[in-house]
Design a protein around this motif. Sequence first.
Motif, PDB file in Angstrom:
ATOM      1  N   CYS A  81      -4.262  27.605 -13.972  1.00  0.00           N
ATOM      2  CA  CYS A  81      -2.988  26.781 -14.083  1.00  0.00           C
ATOM      3  C   CYS A  81      -2.608  26.410 -12.968  1.00  0.00           C
ATOM      4  N   ILE A  82      -2.535  27.198 -11.872  1.00  0.00           N
ATOM      5  CA  ILE A  82      -2.084  26.934 -10.623  1.00  0.00           C
ATOM      6  C   ILE A  82      -2.899  25.971  -9.867  1.00  0.00           C
TER       7      ILE A  82
ATOM      8  N   LEU B   3       1.616  17.857 -14.949  1.00  0.00           N
ATOM      9  CA  LEU B   3       1.929  18.934 -13.892  1.00  0.00           C
ATOM     10  C   LEU B   3       2.936  19.932 -14.409  1.00  0.00           C
TER      11      LEU B   3
ATOM     12  N   SER C 186       3.405  30.130 -15.761  1.00  0.00           N
ATOM     13  CA  SER C 186       4.361  31.130 -16.009  1.00  0.00           C
ATOM     14  C   SER C 186       4.333  31.668 -17.445  1.00  0.00           C
TER      15      SER C 186
ATOM     16  N   ALA D   7      -2.134  22.725 -11.216  1.00  0.00           N
ATOM     17  CA  ALA D   7      -0.882  22.077 -11.010  1.00  0.00           C
ATOM     18  C   ALA D   7      -1.063  21.674  -9.441  1.00  0.00           C
ATOM     19  N   TYR D   8      -1.891  22.389  -8.574  1.00  0.00           N
ATOM     20  CA  TYR D   8      -1.979  21.937  -7.390  1.00  0.00           C
ATOM     21  C   TYR D   8      -2.730  20.600  -7.114  1.00  0.00           C
TER      22      TYR D   8
ATOM     23  N   LYS E 252       2.145  24.152 -14.807  1.00  0.00           N
ATOM     24  CA  LYS E 252       3.524  25.165 -14.212  1.00  0.00           C
ATOM     25  C   LYS E 252       3.992  25.892 -15.480  1.00  0.00           C
ATOM     26  N   SER E 253       4.114  25.226 -16.403  1.00  0.00           N
ATOM     27  CA  SER E 253       4.754  26.043 -17.631  1.00  0.00           C
ATOM     28  C   SER E 253       3.520  27.117 -18.072  1.00  0.00           C
TER      29      SER E 253
ATOM     30  N   SER F  17      -0.016  17.906  -8.347  1.00  0.00           N
ATOM     31  CA  SER F  17       0.635  17.587  -7.077  1.00  0.00           C
ATOM     32  C   SER F  17       0.030  16.734  -6.027  1.00  0.00           C
TER      33      SER F  17
END
Length: 218
Positions: A162-163, A129, A137, A166-167, A133-134, A170
Motif C-alpha cells: 500500500c505504501i 492516492l 493505515s 501511494a508513493y 493511504k487508507s 504521489s
Amino acid sequence: MQNQQGQMHQNMHTGAVPPQMNHGGHEVFDVHEVLSGAISTMDQYMMVRQYVKDPELLDILDRQYQFMQDEYNITVECFTTGQDPSKRTQSYKMKQGNDFVYGLQPSQPKKPAQSPTELTDACISGIMLGSAKSGASMKTMAACEVTNPVVRRVLADSVPNCIEMAYELSIYQNQHHYYQVPQLAQQDMQQLLNAYAPAQGMPQANNMNMNTNMNMPH
C-alpha cells in the motif's frame, strides 16, 4: 449440534482450535473492515477508469488494480481457511523513479467536480492516492489485532505494498505538478535535521533508589 458445540468448547480450553476457527473476535471485525475497504478501493478504480486520459496513469491504475485483486483473494483464502494460501504474497514494484520536484509554482485553486466529466487525471490520481493511504493505515491496525499467524503475516506483508502504491501515485502527481512539495528555509531545515543525536549505552539502574527500597521496613 450440542455435541459440536461441546467439542468446540473443549477445544477452546485445550488449545486444539480448528484452523478455520483460529481467529479472535477483534481480528474478525478488523479483517472484515480491511476486505470491505479493498472492495471499495477496487470499485473506485473501476468507476474512474473510463475518465482517465493519461496512458501513464491508466497503466498505473491497471497494474495496481490487478495486484490488489490478487492480494484480496489471498487474504480471503487464508482468512477463510486459517491456513497458508495457495499463492504466495508478492511485493508491488512501481516503474517510476523516486525523484521529487521541490518548490511551489502558481496554480489555480482546487474545487470539487460538479459532474463525472469534470474528473481530471489530477483528481483521479488523488482518489487513488487517498485509497492507498487508507489501506496502509487500516491493514496496519488490523495486523496488530490478528491472532492467526498466517493472516497476520499476509496483512503485514500487504502494508508495504500500500505504501509503495501511494508513493508511486504521489510521484506521478508531483511530476505532473498536481502535488507540489514545499521546503523549509535552508537554515530552518539544517537546524531541524540536526535536532537529534544518537543514543548510546544501556540505561543504568538507580542504585540510590534500590538501596532505599532495601532498607525500608517491611
